[in-house]
Design an enzyme around this catalytic site. Structure first.
Site, PDB file in Angstrom:
ATOM      1  CE  LYS A 168     -30.882   5.259 -35.320  1.00 44.09           C
ATOM      2  NZ  LYS A 168     -30.177   4.335 -34.695  1.00 44.09           N
TER       3      LYS A 168
ATOM      4  CG  ASP B 248     -30.792   2.175 -39.477  1.00 40.84           C
ATOM      5  OD1 ASP B 248     -30.880   3.105 -40.967  1.00 40.84           O
ATOM      6  OD2 ASP B 248     -32.006   1.113 -39.440  1.00 40.84           O
TER       7      ASP B 248
END
Ligand code: SF4
Length: 218
Positions: A128, A146
């Site tokens: 991420k 997210d």
């Protein structure tokens, strides 16, 4: 996970969805305060389980004193902790940041690498974080999923998936090219402020008509 949407959004709805978000906010960006790719990397590294505001409170004073790998490494782990102790998980984050700075100096000539494999080799940098750096600092069409984007992708029928990787891949496949670079920020802002976890604010939502969430409120 139970299906939250009536059906997947179709191409026309996806086009309309992003056109509306773009018209409303033509130049979306992260709420983290940074001025170089290195500062962005530090901010994102510190942002797990913390709000962007909380991270900014710590990084703005720290960057005034130290905003290069050399300068932050020179603070030492305890010096870093002093700046970031208001942020969750600060002990681990300070260790990771210190090690990351050392590796950047030794292996990358203090330059932030522009590819996923090298970014993910840095302590504390996962998929991420790498996606955020590649997208926001280097303008690559990546998608960092997210908790907000995961929720929005599944609720709206834009990009349903059982885990973040599946949602990421669906988004990369389904978002039209023209919107890809900024899509990450539009989706985060939508999830953070309108399509919130409990009681989404559907009545105030610009993409109400496109959204396929089963339980949209009027
Ligand atoms: S209409 Fe409601 S559920 Fe759909 S995106 Fe907007 S806030 Fe989320």
């Amino acid at each position: 996970m139970a299906k939250l949407y009536q059906r997947k959004m179709n191409k026309a709805e996806i086009l309309s969805f992003f056109t509306i978000l773009r018209d409303d906010n033509p130049h979306p960006t992260t709420e983290l305060i940074y001025s170089t790719p290195f500062e962005l990397l530090v901010a994102v590294l510190l942002s797990a389980q913390a709000t962007d505001k909380g991270v900014n409170k710590a990084t703005v004073p720290m960057f005034k004193v130290a905003n290069t790998p050399e300068a932050i490494a020179a603070l030492g782990v305890d010096g870093i902790k002093n700046y970031i102790k208001t942020i969750g998980l600060f002990n681990t984050k300070a260790e990771n940041l210190y090690k990351t700075c050392q590796i950047l100096i030794e292996k990358f000539n203090s330059v932030i690498p522009e590819n996923r494999a090298d970014l993910e080799s840095l302590p504390g940098v996962g998929r991420k974080t790498a996606n955020v750096i590649l997208n926001t600092a280097f303008k690559q069409p990546t998608m960092a999923v997210d908790t907000h984007i995961f929720r929005v992708g599944n609720r709206t029928g834009l990009a349903p998936g059982k885990d973040v990787l599946e949602v990421e891949q669906e988004l990369l496949k389904r978002i039209p090219k023209d919107f890809m670079l900024d899509a990450h920020h539009w989706l985060i802002l939508l999830g953070r402020y309108i399509c919130v976890a409990r009681s989404p604010k559907c009545a105030a939502c610009l993409v109400y008509n496109e959204c396929q969430f089963k339980d949209k409120t009027a």
